[in-house]
Each structure stands twice: as structure tokens, then as C-alpha cells.
Design a protein around this motif. Structure first.
Motif, PDB file in Angstrom:
ATOM      1  N   TYR A 238     -38.262  -4.098  31.571  1.00  9.94           N
ATOM      2  CA  TYR A 238     -38.724  -4.319  30.253  1.00  9.94           C
ATOM      3  C   TYR A 238     -38.369  -5.598  29.699  1.00  9.94           C
ATOM      4  O   TYR A 238     -39.127  -6.459  29.231  1.00  9.94           O
ATOM      5  CB  TYR A 238     -38.829  -3.280  29.313  1.00  9.94           C
ATOM      6  N   GLU A 239     -37.088  -5.742  29.630  1.00  8.20           N
ATOM      7  CA  GLU A 239     -36.504  -7.009  29.222  1.00  8.20           C
ATOM      8  C   GLU A 239     -37.068  -8.018  29.736  1.00  8.20           C
ATOM      9  O   GLU A 239     -37.397  -9.299  29.191  1.00  8.20           O
ATOM     10  CB  GLU A 239     -34.858  -6.932  29.240  1.00  8.20           C
ATOM     11  N   THR A 240     -37.264  -8.053  31.158  1.00  9.47           N
ATOM     12  CA  THR A 240     -37.946  -9.185  31.868  1.00  9.47           C
ATOM     13  C   THR A 240     -39.253  -9.598  31.673  1.00  9.47           C
ATOM     14  O   THR A 240     -39.704 -10.579  31.351  1.00  9.47           O
ATOM     15  CB  THR A 240     -37.728  -8.868  33.529  1.00  9.47           C
TER      16      THR A 240
ATOM     17  N   GLU B 147     -40.466  -8.414  28.790  1.00 13.47           N
ATOM     18  CA  GLU B 147     -40.754  -9.193  27.396  1.00 13.47           C
ATOM     19  C   GLU B 147     -40.293 -10.585  27.185  1.00 13.47           C
ATOM     20  O   GLU B 147     -40.803 -11.226  26.708  1.00 13.47           O
ATOM     21  CB  GLU B 147     -39.771  -8.488  26.338  1.00 13.47           C
ATOM     22  N   LYS B 148     -39.314 -11.237  28.078  1.00  8.37           N
ATOM     23  CA  LYS B 148     -39.195 -12.680  28.122  1.00  8.37           C
ATOM     24  C   LYS B 148     -40.009 -13.434  28.686  1.00  8.37           C
ATOM     25  O   LYS B 148     -40.310 -14.698  28.087  1.00  8.37           O
ATOM     26  CB  LYS B 148     -37.721 -12.575  29.073  1.00  8.37           C
ATOM     27  N   THR B 149     -40.896 -12.837  29.650  1.00 11.21           N
ATOM     28  CA  THR B 149     -42.159 -13.595  30.347  1.00 11.21           C
ATOM     29  C   THR B 149     -43.172 -13.486  29.312  1.00 11.21           C
ATOM     30  O   THR B 149     -43.847 -14.654  29.235  1.00 11.21           O
ATOM     31  CB  THR B 149     -42.281 -12.884  31.787  1.00 11.21           C
TER      32      THR B 149
ATOM     33  N   LYS C   7     -43.247 -13.390  26.131  1.00 10.34           N
ATOM     34  CA  LYS C   7     -42.889 -14.170  24.954  1.00 10.34           C
ATOM     35  C   LYS C   7     -43.136 -15.727  25.468  1.00 10.34           C
ATOM     36  O   LYS C   7     -43.714 -16.569  24.626  1.00 10.34           O
ATOM     37  CB  LYS C   7     -41.529 -14.093  24.627  1.00 10.34           C
ATOM     38  N   ALA C   8     -42.755 -15.892  26.819  1.00 12.75           N
ATOM     39  CA  ALA C   8     -42.954 -17.452  27.117  1.00 12.75           C
ATOM     40  C   ALA C   8     -44.656 -17.778  27.410  1.00 12.75           C
ATOM     41  O   ALA C   8     -44.980 -18.797  27.076  1.00 12.75           O
ATOM     42  CB  ALA C   8     -42.306 -17.551  28.503  1.00 12.75           C
ATOM     43  N   GLN C   9     -45.258 -16.519  27.473  1.00 13.60           N
ATOM     44  CA  GLN C   9     -46.879 -16.673  27.531  1.00 13.60           C
ATOM     45  C   GLN C   9     -47.150 -16.813  26.368  1.00 13.60           C
ATOM     46  O   GLN C   9     -48.507 -16.968  26.165  1.00 13.60           O
ATOM     47  CB  GLN C   9     -47.355 -15.710  28.422  1.00 13.60           C
ATOM     48  N   ASN C  10     -46.603 -16.664  25.354  1.00 16.07           N
ATOM     49  CA  ASN C  10     -47.106 -16.870  23.799  1.00 16.07           C
ATOM     50  C   ASN C  10     -47.594 -15.432  23.200  1.00 16.07           C
ATOM     51  O   ASN C  10     -48.299 -15.471  22.279  1.00 16.07           O
ATOM     52  CB  ASN C  10     -48.014 -18.056  23.578  1.00 16.07           C
TER      53      ASN C  10
ATOM     54  N   LEU D 274     -43.156  -9.494  19.366  1.00 16.31           N
ATOM     55  CA  LEU D 274     -42.122 -10.617  19.927  1.00 16.31           C
ATOM     56  C   LEU D 274     -41.846 -11.566  19.061  1.00 16.31           C
ATOM     57  O   LEU D 274     -40.926 -12.590  19.487  1.00 16.31           O
ATOM     58  CB  LEU D 274     -42.672 -10.880  21.457  1.00 16.31           C
TER      59      LEU D 274
ATOM     60  N   HIS E 265     -41.635 -22.108  36.107  1.00 17.02           N
ATOM     61  CA  HIS E 265     -40.195 -21.693  36.199  1.00 17.02           C
ATOM     62  C   HIS E 265     -39.980 -22.059  37.765  1.00 17.02           C
ATOM     63  O   HIS E 265     -38.704 -22.615  37.924  1.00 17.02           O
ATOM     64  CB  HIS E 265     -40.311 -20.007  36.183  1.00 17.02           C
TER      65      HIS E 265
END
Length: 197
Positions: free
Chosen positions: A105-107, A109-111, A113-116, A173, A193
């Protein structure tokens, strides 16, 4: 097995049969999914490919063994919901309560968030009383990940001769501003990336 030995990576075509092997017991033996029949490999592969057209799909791996997977999908197809997505996660039965779900889930969520993407939603089967087919573990996991309950549908799912509720949980997020940035596809983020590396 420790979290330190687990690697989170993007799903590959060769993983799909292993993912279906993880998913099948959830269909056949639990009410975690309201699906009645295990999908064919072809159908399941189509679902994975369709998800990857826009959203991330990750597997947790240790020593070439896949322990679980998680992915995001559209919350709703209407354009105004662009900044929202629905989360899903499935772990191998012997890989629960080891922190693997949190890593996945942390991975994700990070991704995302990067997608906006701003809003995360989880649609969770919920028993009025816990039984051999369904517990409240998924709700407890999402609470630990910072989600909160926003709605409940009563006795909306029927499986194994019993009625089950369904709840929605939510996590934000980021801040909701006027003129939010365009949502990027996972392919765009993944390419950036890879190029950065």
C-alpha cells in the motif's frame, strides 16, 4: 520471513498465473470478494492488463516467490472522478500479518500521489458478526493505513447462504485545490522513473 527480504515491483506477464492462484481461495472459501466463480486465466490476465493501462499494479516478492499483490483502479468512469481511485489488495494465506500489505500500500500510495491522484477508496465486505468466511481484518488494516469509514451498505452481498454488508473507506493523499494538476497514467510515471534511473 522479514519485510527486509520483500521486494515490491510492477507486475509482469509471467506473474499472472501466480496471482490467480493467490486470488482463487478468496473466491472459493471467503466472502472477502463477492465474486462466486474463479475467473479463467485469460479473463484474469485481461483484468491485469486493463488496470495497467492507467493504474499501478504491484506484487510483493521474496526469493522469487510472490506473496501478494495490490493495485488501484477507477473509482468511477465519469470525468469528474479522475482524481479518485479504488484500492485492492490480496495476500497469500501464509503471508498475512508480516507487514507485506503495508509495503504494498505504501508503494501504491507513493505512485498514485505522483500521478496526482488525491482520493483513495476501499470497498470492503463487512460481516455483521465475524464468521468462518469473513472477518473485519480488512477494515482494521485500512484503519492502520489511515483510512476512515465513510459509508455502509447493509446486507447487500449474498454468499455462502449468508448476507453481508459492504463498507467504503477513504484516505486523502493531498489538499484539494482549484484547477488540480492533470492525472498522469501509470505508464507515464513508470517511464519517467525508469528514465531517471
Amino acid at each position: 520471513m522479514s519485510k527486509e527480504t520483500v521486494r515490491i515491483r510492477t507486475v509482469q506477464e509471467g506473474d499472472i498465473e501466480k496471482l490467480l492462484f493467490i486470488y482463487a481461495p478468496y473466491v472459493k472459501k471467503t466472502a472477502i470478494t463477492f465474486e462466486y466463480e474463479v475467473p479463467s486465466l485469460e479473463e484474469f490476465a485481461g483484468r491485469v492488463r486493463h488496470t495497467l493501462e492507467k493504474y499501478p499494479y504491484f506484487v510483493a516478492e521474496a526469493e522469487t516467490e510472490i506473496l501478494g499483490y495490490a493495485y488501484a483502479g477507477p473509482f468511477h468512469e465519469r470525468a469528474a472522478y479522475e482524481w479518485s481511485c479504488e484500492m485492492s489488495i490480496y495476500l497469500r494465506q501464509d503471508s498475512k500479518r508480516q507487514g507485506i500489505g503495508r509495503l504494498l500500500y505504501e508503494t501504491l500510495e507513493k505512485t498514485l500521489k505522483a500521478q496526482n491522484i488525491l482520493n483513495l477508496y476501499a470497498c470492503i465486505a463487512y460481516p455483521q458478526t465475524e464468521d468462518e468466511y469473513l472477518t473485519r481484518d480488512s477494515v482494521r488494516f485500512h484503519e492502520r493505513m489511515g483510512y476512515h469509514l465513510i459509508g455502509e451498505f447493509h446486507q447487500c452481498g449474498y454468499k455462502f447462504g449468508r448476507w453481508y454488508d459492504m463498507v467504503w473507506m477513504e484516505k486523502h493523499l493531498g489538499n484539494h485545490k482549484a484547477d488540480p494538476p492533470k492525472v498522469c497514467s501509470f505508464c507515464e510515471i513508470y517511464s519517467l522513473h525508469e528514465h531517471a534511473e
